[in-house]
Scaffold this motif. Sequence first.
Motif, short mmCIF file in Angstrom:
data_model
loop_
_atom_site.label_atom_id
_atom_site.label_comp_id
_atom_site.label_asym_id
_atom_site.label_seq_id
_atom_site.Cartn_x
_atom_site.Cartn_y
_atom_site.Cartn_z
N UNK A 172 0.86 -1.19 0.00
CA UNK A 172 0.00 0.00 0.00
C UNK A 172 0.89 1.24 0.00
N UNK A 173 1.71 1.28 -1.06
CA UNK A 173 2.75 2.30 -1.17
C UNK A 173 2.15 3.70 -1.00
N UNK A 174 2.91 4.54 -0.39
CA UNK A 174 2.57 5.95 -0.25
C UNK A 174 3.30 6.70 -1.38
N UNK A 175 2.62 7.25 -2.37
CA UNK A 175 1.20 7.58 -2.42
C UNK A 175 0.31 6.64 -3.24
N UNK A 176 0.84 5.69 -4.01
CA UNK A 176 0.01 5.04 -5.04
C UNK A 176 -0.93 3.96 -4.50
N UNK A 177 -0.66 3.44 -3.30
CA UNK A 177 -1.46 2.36 -2.74
C UNK A 177 -1.11 1.00 -3.34
N UNK A 211 -8.38 -6.27 2.07
CA UNK A 211 -8.83 -7.19 1.03
C UNK A 211 -7.59 -7.86 0.43
N UNK A 212 -7.80 -9.07 -0.14
CA UNK A 212 -6.70 -9.76 -0.82
C UNK A 212 -5.78 -10.46 0.16
N UNK A 213 -4.86 -11.25 -0.41
CA UNK A 213 -3.97 -12.07 0.43
C UNK A 213 -2.66 -11.32 0.70
N UNK A 317 -9.79 0.63 -5.89
CA UNK A 317 -9.92 0.55 -4.44
C UNK A 317 -8.64 -0.11 -3.93
N UNK A 318 -7.83 0.59 -3.14
CA UNK A 318 -6.60 -0.05 -2.67
C UNK A 318 -6.94 -1.21 -1.73
N UNK A 319 -6.08 -2.24 -1.73
CA UNK A 319 -6.35 -3.41 -0.87
C UNK A 319 -6.08 -3.12 0.60
#
Length: 396
Positions: A172-177, A211-213, A317-319
């Motif tokens: 969930x990189x800052x800024x791209x997610x 969400x996600x693994x 939608x970011x995980x």
Amino acid sequence: MTTQTFLAERVSGLVAPSSFGAVLGRVADDAIHLTGGSPAIEPLPRAELARLTEAVLADPETAARALDYTGHQGDAGLRAWAGAREGADAARVVITNGALHGLSLTLLAVVDPGDLVLVENPVYPLAVKTLQLTGARVDAVPVDAEGLDVDALADLLRAGARPRALYVVPDFQNPTGSVLAADRRTRLVELAELYGFVVVSDNPYSALRGDGAPVADLDLDSDRVVRVNTFSKTLGPGLRLGWTVAPEWLVPGLLDLRSRQDQHASSLLQEVVGRLVTSDGLFDRTVAAASVLYRERALALVGGLRAELGDAVDVDVPEGGVFAWPRFTDPAVDVDALAAAAAEEGVVFLPGSQFSVVGDAAASRRHARVSFGQATVGQLGEAATRIGRAYARVTA
Ligand SMILES: Cc1ncc(COP(=O)(O)O)c(C=O)c1O
């Protein structure tokens, strides 16, 4: 009267790497602020922190320990917890005053002035600011939907770049997610070993997956990997508490620096948080509740933006984490101007341009970083409506 200043060059020579955080335009009084990376207050374990602080101070023996100096490396219990969580021996864990501190110690310990350090583009600007104290030359590697572009990195290395360190935010990189894909993680560590640079994984949002693994963090069996982490996003940034897992060869260097700076993180907070994280599932429950809350908020924001802007915006939608990174599809739209108009309409977010601190500005220009950490679902819906109004104004 003039005041003479005596700033050392180390300070007077510093130049801010970008306009990060600058709010454009006149901000409406009732504005909804979606700029920061702070966690929501609701899931933070306030009552437990209060109860444990009281318990530590009420007992003369633990109070004496909590109010005294302690070792540079930090509380053994807290290190054992972090080591178990990361899959590393506690001897490799250093308790820090948060992620930026762990990052700063690591970079100061491995980078000499003039060395090349690679960062992501777009990047978390405060990491670049931290890096300035090392006197490094900084270059960037692009980030795409699967995180750091490891092929582009390999090209740079083949072309002769010899970095001393590389900074990456895997989850969930800052800024791209974006989340760094598993095969890229493996390849990145292989490249670090082949070319002899240190990979610094800064992973503060990793526990906040809605969400996600999960994808395993960078492999600690490599002596080129440092993992920096923090309680800032899970228990609150005001605690200023985190941990770094370093290869054995690096730990003495980190402690040598520490012994010339602040000595150690707060003994009291280490004792309190050490108890909190070892109290029967409390930390995991806290993180799970926060992840559910952020998921609802992410869906509300992204759903609202899609409903208001349709094809004009491309947004996932970011995980996990707390940021969305919408792209405005019309190349004629100036996102800086949109951010200014949105502030006037009553919603503040940061234009993507503030995150291409190093490298090609085109990587960020058409994006915005919109935080959903601290706004309610209702506020996020209203924010999307206001962004829609601002968009209509700048494209009229
Ligand atoms: C990628 C990243 N690293 C580090 C930090 C700062 O962490 P800390 O408050 O623990 O220094 C943040 C906060 O926004 C962040 O997004």
